[in-house]
Write a protein that holds these residues in place. Structure first.
Motif, PDB file in Angstrom:
ATOM      1  N   THR A  29     -24.565 -27.290  11.799  1.00 49.02           N
ATOM      2  CA  THR A  29     -25.659 -27.182  12.763  1.00 49.02           C
ATOM      3  C   THR A  29     -27.013 -27.140  12.060  1.00 49.02           C
ATOM      4  OG1 THR A  29     -24.187 -25.980  14.255  1.00 49.02           O
ATOM      5  CG2 THR A  29     -26.550 -25.806  14.680  1.00 49.02           C
ATOM      6  N   ALA A  30     -27.117 -26.343  11.016  1.00 48.86           N
ATOM      7  CA  ALA A  30     -28.387 -26.214  10.291  1.00 48.86           C
ATOM      8  C   ALA A  30     -28.766 -27.521   9.603  1.00 48.86           C
ATOM      9  CB  ALA A  30     -28.304 -25.082   9.278  1.00 48.86           C
ATOM     10  N   ARG A  31     -27.786 -28.281   9.129  1.00 46.33           N
ATOM     11  CA  ARG A  31     -28.093 -29.557   8.476  1.00 46.33           C
ATOM     12  C   ARG A  31     -28.707 -30.550   9.444  1.00 46.33           C
ATOM     13  NH1 ARG A  31     -23.106 -29.778   4.144  1.00 46.33           N
ATOM     14  NH2 ARG A  31     -24.358 -28.915   2.443  1.00 46.33           N
ATOM     15  N   ARG A  32     -28.393 -30.422  10.718  1.00 44.86           N
ATOM     16  CA  ARG A  32     -29.010 -31.289  11.732  1.00 44.86           C
ATOM     17  C   ARG A  32     -30.438 -30.863  12.038  1.00 44.86           C
ATOM     18  NH1 ARG A  32     -23.683 -31.123  14.992  1.00 44.86           N
ATOM     19  NH2 ARG A  32     -22.671 -32.995  14.233  1.00 44.86           N
ATOM     20  N   ALA A  33     -30.719 -29.567  11.906  1.00 41.95           N
ATOM     21  CA  ALA A  33     -32.023 -29.035  12.289  1.00 41.95           C
ATOM     22  C   ALA A  33     -33.019 -28.956  11.134  1.00 41.95           C
ATOM     23  CB  ALA A  33     -31.846 -27.642  12.889  1.00 41.95           C
ATOM     24  N   ALA A  34     -32.536 -28.808   9.932  1.00 40.54           N
ATOM     25  CA  ALA A  34     -33.424 -28.582   8.784  1.00 40.54           C
ATOM     26  C   ALA A  34     -34.203 -29.844   8.416  1.00 40.54           C
ATOM     27  CB  ALA A  34     -32.621 -28.107   7.580  1.00 40.54           C
ATOM     28  N   PRO A  35     -35.488 -29.675   8.053  1.00 41.61           N
ATOM     29  CA  PRO A  35     -36.293 -30.822   7.633  1.00 41.61           C
ATOM     30  C   PRO A  35     -36.124 -31.133   6.139  1.00 41.61           C
ATOM     31  CG  PRO A  35     -37.668 -28.879   7.758  1.00 41.61           C
ATOM     32  CD  PRO A  35     -36.298 -28.462   8.212  1.00 41.61           C
ATOM     33  N   TYR A  36     -35.130 -30.560   5.508  1.00 45.31           N
ATOM     34  CA  TYR A  36     -34.860 -30.763   4.082  1.00 45.31           C
ATOM     35  C   TYR A  36     -33.349 -30.815   3.875  1.00 45.31           C
ATOM     36  CZ  TYR A  36     -34.504 -25.683   4.649  1.00 45.31           C
ATOM     37  OH  TYR A  36     -34.188 -24.436   5.105  1.00 45.31           O
ATOM     38  N   PRO A  37     -32.886 -31.310   2.724  1.00 44.86           N
ATOM     39  CA  PRO A  37     -31.448 -31.311   2.442  1.00 44.86           C
ATOM     40  C   PRO A  37     -30.947 -29.872   2.284  1.00 44.86           C
ATOM     41  CG  PRO A  37     -32.626 -32.795   0.961  1.00 44.86           C
ATOM     42  CD  PRO A  37     -33.648 -32.003   1.682  1.00 44.86           C
ATOM     43  N   LEU A  38     -30.101 -29.442   3.201  1.00 46.06           N
ATOM     44  CA  LEU A  38     -29.603 -28.072   3.217  1.00 46.06           C
ATOM     45  C   LEU A  38     -28.516 -27.882   2.165  1.00 46.06           C
ATOM     46  CD1 LEU A  38     -29.974 -25.744   5.690  1.00 46.06           C
ATOM     47  CD2 LEU A  38     -27.522 -26.085   5.588  1.00 46.06           C
ATOM     48  N   ALA A  39     -28.582 -26.755   1.459  1.00 45.39           N
ATOM     49  CA  ALA A  39     -27.635 -26.464   0.374  1.00 45.39           C
ATOM     50  C   ALA A  39     -26.521 -25.543   0.861  1.00 45.39           C
ATOM     51  CB  ALA A  39     -28.365 -25.812  -0.793  1.00 45.39           C
ATOM     52  N   ALA A  40     -25.288 -25.938   0.576  1.00 46.78           N
ATOM     53  CA  ALA A  40     -24.120 -25.098   0.844  1.00 46.78           C
ATOM     54  C   ALA A  40     -23.114 -25.346  -0.276  1.00 46.78           C
ATOM     55  CB  ALA A  40     -23.514 -25.426   2.196  1.00 46.78           C
ATOM     56  N   PRO A  41     -22.405 -24.308  -0.708  1.00 51.01           N
ATOM     57  CA  PRO A  41     -21.476 -24.466  -1.826  1.00 51.01           C
ATOM     58  C   PRO A  41     -20.218 -25.227  -1.438  1.00 51.01           C
ATOM     59  CG  PRO A  41     -21.382 -22.235  -0.984  1.00 51.01           C
ATOM     60  CD  PRO A  41     -22.477 -22.936  -0.235  1.00 51.01           C
ATOM     61  N   VAL A  42     -19.711 -25.967  -2.402  1.00 46.82           N
ATOM     62  CA  VAL A  42     -18.465 -26.706  -2.250  1.00 46.82           C
ATOM     63  C   VAL A  42     -17.590 -26.372  -3.453  1.00 46.82           C
ATOM     64  CG1 VAL A  42     -17.430 -29.007  -2.186  1.00 46.82           C
ATOM     65  CG2 VAL A  42     -19.575 -28.579  -0.991  1.00 46.82           C
ATOM     66  N   GLY A  43     -16.336 -26.038  -3.198  1.00 48.65           N
ATOM     67  CA  GLY A  43     -15.390 -25.826  -4.284  1.00 48.65           C
ATOM     68  C   GLY A  43     -15.465 -24.482  -4.982  1.00 48.65           C
ATOM     69  N   LEU A  44     -16.051 -23.478  -4.348  1.00 41.05           N
ATOM     70  CA  LEU A  44     -16.055 -22.141  -4.953  1.00 41.05           C
ATOM     71  C   LEU A  44     -14.644 -21.572  -4.954  1.00 41.05           C
ATOM     72  CD1 LEU A  44     -19.145 -20.290  -3.420  1.00 41.05           C
ATOM     73  CD2 LEU A  44     -18.858 -21.037  -5.779  1.00 41.05           C
ATOM     74  N   ALA A  45     -14.342 -20.745  -5.931  1.00 43.34           N
ATOM     75  CA  ALA A  45     -13.049 -20.066  -5.965  1.00 43.34           C
ATOM     76  C   ALA A  45     -12.922 -19.143  -4.757  1.00 43.34           C
ATOM     77  CB  ALA A  45     -12.916 -19.266  -7.263  1.00 43.34           C
ATOM     78  N   LYS A  46     -11.696 -18.877  -4.332  1.00 43.95           N
ATOM     79  CA  LYS A  46     -11.486 -18.059  -3.135  1.00 43.95           C
ATOM     80  C   LYS A  46     -11.968 -16.627  -3.310  1.00 43.95           C
ATOM     81  CE  LYS A  46      -6.869 -16.722  -4.411  1.00 43.95           C
ATOM     82  NZ  LYS A  46      -5.527 -16.519  -4.139  1.00 43.95           N
ATOM     83  N   GLU A  47     -12.217 -16.190  -4.543  1.00 49.54           N
ATOM     84  CA  GLU A  47     -12.715 -14.833  -4.784  1.00 49.54           C
ATOM     85  C   GLU A  47     -14.164 -14.647  -4.339  1.00 49.54           C
ATOM     86  OE1 GLU A  47      -9.259 -15.647  -7.193  1.00 49.54           O
ATOM     87  OE2 GLU A  47     -11.211 -16.616  -7.325  1.00 49.54           O
ATOM     88  N   TRP A  48     -14.879 -15.748  -4.139  1.00 49.63           N
ATOM     89  CA  TRP A  48     -16.236 -15.691  -3.597  1.00 49.63           C
ATOM     90  C   TRP A  48     -16.098 -15.508  -2.093  1.00 49.63           C
ATOM     91  CZ3 TRP A  48     -21.023 -16.427  -6.109  1.00 49.63           C
ATOM     92  CH2 TRP A  48     -20.942 -16.727  -7.470  1.00 49.63           C
ATOM     93  N   ARG A  49     -16.720 -14.465  -1.545  1.00 55.32           N
ATOM     94  CA  ARG A  49     -16.580 -14.176  -0.115  1.00 55.32           C
ATOM     95  C   ARG A  49     -17.944 -14.269   0.570  1.00 55.32           C
ATOM     96  NH1 ARG A  49     -14.541  -8.541  -0.878  1.00 55.32           N
ATOM     97  NH2 ARG A  49     -15.695  -8.859  -2.780  1.00 55.32           N
ATOM     98  N   ALA A  50     -18.026 -15.152   1.557  1.00 55.40           N
ATOM     99  CA  ALA A  50     -19.254 -15.288   2.348  1.00 55.40           C
ATOM    100  C   ALA A  50     -19.365 -14.081   3.275  1.00 55.40           C
ATOM    101  CB  ALA A  50     -19.228 -16.577   3.153  1.00 55.40           C
ATOM    102  N   THR A  51     -20.535 -13.432   3.272  1.00 58.14           N
ATOM    103  CA  THR A  51     -20.725 -12.224   4.071  1.00 58.14           C
ATOM    104  C   THR A  51     -21.798 -12.370   5.141  1.00 58.14           C
ATOM    105  OG1 THR A  51     -22.282 -11.351   2.440  1.00 58.14           O
ATOM    106  CG2 THR A  51     -19.958 -10.718   2.198  1.00 58.14           C
ATOM    107  N   SER A  52     -22.675 -13.368   5.008  1.00 51.27           N
ATOM    108  CA  SER A  52     -23.723 -13.546   6.015  1.00 51.27           C
ATOM    109  C   SER A  52     -24.222 -14.986   5.996  1.00 51.27           C
ATOM    110  CB  SER A  52     -24.890 -12.583   5.766  1.00 51.27           C
ATOM    111  OG  SER A  52     -25.410 -12.753   4.471  1.00 51.27           O
ATOM    112  N   VAL A  53     -24.645 -15.445   7.174  1.00 49.23           N
ATOM    113  CA  VAL A  53     -25.159 -16.803   7.293  1.00 49.23           C
ATOM    114  C   VAL A  53     -26.169 -16.834   8.430  1.00 49.23           C
ATOM    115  CG1 VAL A  53     -23.268 -17.531   8.828  1.00 49.23           C
ATOM    116  CG2 VAL A  53     -24.514 -19.248   7.528  1.00 49.23           C
ATOM    117  N   GLY A  54     -27.214 -17.640   8.259  1.00 47.04           N
ATOM    118  CA  GLY A  54     -28.196 -17.758   9.335  1.00 47.04           C
ATOM    119  C   GLY A  54     -29.212 -18.853   9.058  1.00 47.04           C
TER     120      GLY A  54
END
Length: 175
Positions: free
Chosen positions: A48-73
């Motif tokens: 959703t944010a990639r459609r709205a952002a006026p810049y190339p939005l950064a999100a991680p790809v291929g992180l190990a499962k030990e990395w836990r996402a805790t917040s997004v907005g």
């Protein structure tokens, strides 16, 4: 006997209630060693944010499962700001912050007043500015009209690991 209760009656009643509560605590299973971290799924928000952002939005790809996402907005009205927070494998905080407000004032705000060191750190084929602070350190990459900041309590090695996992993508809005 209404109105004839004594303090002793109240103490006995509280003792009975205490025994019931104690019994519930002892016999109901609970895990004091469990991880209280609430993990979030950031995939839908990223799309959703990639459609709205006026810049190339950064999100991680291929992180190990030990990395836990805790917040997004994502907030359009707040300079198109993107936030993605993680706990790394050592339970240190790492956040990806982006905004169409690329000023040093914005960077200092999201890095808890970190300051530019004048040094860079090579991540893949890009040189990221190193910022250091009392609370957070950061890696900063400036783009055309936007800034990407990887910040947190984690050491620069982990900040670099997150920065190297970032995929910068922009999806044109439908219509």
């Amino acid at each position: 006997m209404k109105g004839k209760q004594t303090i002793w009656d109240m103490v006995r009643s509280l003792a009975v209630i205490g025994l019931v509560v104690g019994g519930i605590y002892i016999f109901i299973p609970h895990d004091d060693d469990g991880d209280p971290t609430r993990v979030v799924d950031y995939r839908v928000e990223t799309i959703t944010a990639r459609r709205a952002a006026p810049y190339p939005l950064a999100a991680p790809v291929g992180l190990a499962k030990e990395w836990r996402a805790t917040s997004v907005g994502y907030e359009r009205k707040n300079a198109h700001s993107w936030h993605l927070g993680f706990l790394d494998p050592q339970d240190q905080y790492v956040a990806v912050e982006q905004s169409s407000e690329p000023s040093d004032k914005y960077i200092a705000k999201i890095t808890q007043q970190a300051k530019a060191t004048g040094r860079t750190q090579q991540v893949g084929d890009a040189a990221w500015e190193r910022w250091e602070g009392e609370k957070y350190d950061a890696l900063v990459r400036r783009g055309e009209g936007y800034v990407t900041v990887v910040t947190g309590t984690a050491p620069f090695e982990q900040l670099g690991a997150m920065a190297s996992a970032l995929e910068f993508k922009q999806t044109p809005a439908a219509g």
